[in-house]
Motif scaffolding. Sequence first.
Motif, PDB file in Angstrom:
ATOM      1  N   PRO A 168      -9.651   1.071   9.437  1.00  0.00           N
ATOM      2  CA  PRO A 168      -8.518   0.728   8.549  1.00  0.00           C
ATOM      3  C   PRO A 168      -7.148   0.441   8.954  1.00  0.00           C
ATOM      4  O   PRO A 168      -6.508  -0.663   8.888  1.00  0.00           O
ATOM      5  CB  PRO A 168      -8.124   1.978   7.754  1.00  0.00           C
ATOM      6  CG  PRO A 168      -9.657   2.727   7.801  1.00  0.00           C
ATOM      7  CD  PRO A 168     -10.151   2.444   9.020  1.00  0.00           C
ATOM      8  N   GLN A 224     -10.887   2.644   3.367  1.00  0.00           N
ATOM      9  CA  GLN A 224     -10.747   1.303   3.561  1.00  0.00           C
ATOM     10  C   GLN A 224     -10.019   0.794   2.411  1.00  0.00           C
ATOM     11  O   GLN A 224      -9.315  -0.198   2.528  1.00  0.00           O
ATOM     12  CB  GLN A 224     -12.039   0.607   3.793  1.00  0.00           C
ATOM     13  CG  GLN A 224     -12.939   1.018   5.036  1.00  0.00           C
ATOM     14  CD  GLN A 224     -12.528   0.112   6.191  1.00  0.00           C
ATOM     15  OE1 GLN A 224     -11.313  -0.247   6.126  1.00  0.00           O
ATOM     16  NE2 GLN A 224     -13.054   0.073   7.293  1.00  0.00           N
ATOM     17  N   ASN A 228      -6.549  -0.066   4.689  1.00  0.00           N
ATOM     18  CA  ASN A 228      -6.948  -1.146   5.496  1.00  0.00           C
ATOM     19  C   ASN A 228      -5.773  -1.864   5.535  1.00  0.00           C
ATOM     20  O   ASN A 228      -5.171  -2.341   4.637  1.00  0.00           O
ATOM     21  CB  ASN A 228      -8.337  -1.753   5.402  1.00  0.00           C
ATOM     22  CG  ASN A 228      -8.614  -2.689   6.324  1.00  0.00           C
ATOM     23  OD1 ASN A 228      -8.118  -4.032   6.491  1.00  0.00           O
ATOM     24  ND2 ASN A 228      -9.667  -2.322   7.075  1.00  0.00           N
TER      25      ASN A 228
END
Length: 288
Positions: A168, A224, A228
């Motif tokens: 991420p 994520q 991210n």
Amino acid sequence: MASAEVTAFFHQATNTVSYLVKDPGSRSAALIDSVLDFDYASGRTSTEAADALISAVTSGGFDLEWILESHVHADHLSAAPYIQEQLGGRIGIGEKVTVVQEVFGKVFNEGTRFQRDGSQFDRLFREGDRFRIGGLEGHVLETPGHTPACLTYVISDAAFVGDTMFMPDFGSARADFPGGSAGDLFDSIQKILTLPDDTRIFVGHDYKAPGRSEFAWETTVREQKDRNVHFGGERSRDAFVKLRTERDRTLAMPALIIPSLQVNMRAGQMPESDDDGRVYLKVPVDGL
């Protein structure tokens, strides 16, 4: 549902992560994204990284069923045929490898002896295909964008995403290779993010994002989505494409792209030897 047992092998020379995936209920196993060591300056290959994978399989008494490639890598050579010679197993990749073979068959001026039908591989996967590693069931997501042939292998509660996304704090893969597309990459990422939030994500590379002192390769769908730096927090498709395209303009070509593409589009086999019995790799001047 049994959880896949995953062991990571980090290859620091290419920042590649290879994976041994084991069924906890049997001796069955698979390897994902293996590496053949290659010194470009001397043209020499070695099998140190591949031998570590082989040792892990043999010392554990495992039966290798699959040698899987997430895509035609541009940053390292695959050790798939070497491992297959030692341990058996079937070599698999996405069916759109034929698109990559066609594009780079032209770039490297390959003759008619080079087959562009994917026949160098034992299995060509397509969207939704299912396969087994002992009692573990796997299925395939087509996740193009970095290349047209990129796949994500979802095995039990684990997803092996190749170069589609990174940790991420590092973001996503470049999308400027021939056949790549930042828009397709965004769509592929969204497909992966529809998996359950607790799905373990295993990335294909790590480069230690600024501020992080250790290499890392395992995260989750939820992390994520939330964190991210390229697509987390509900970033729009247009904003991602703009960010990705601008970033790609600043990136140099991977150091091993020339040998990697020629070998990996052949399922890890070297080109056929020349009249003198030696194997040669081509450098297309101003060709990439």
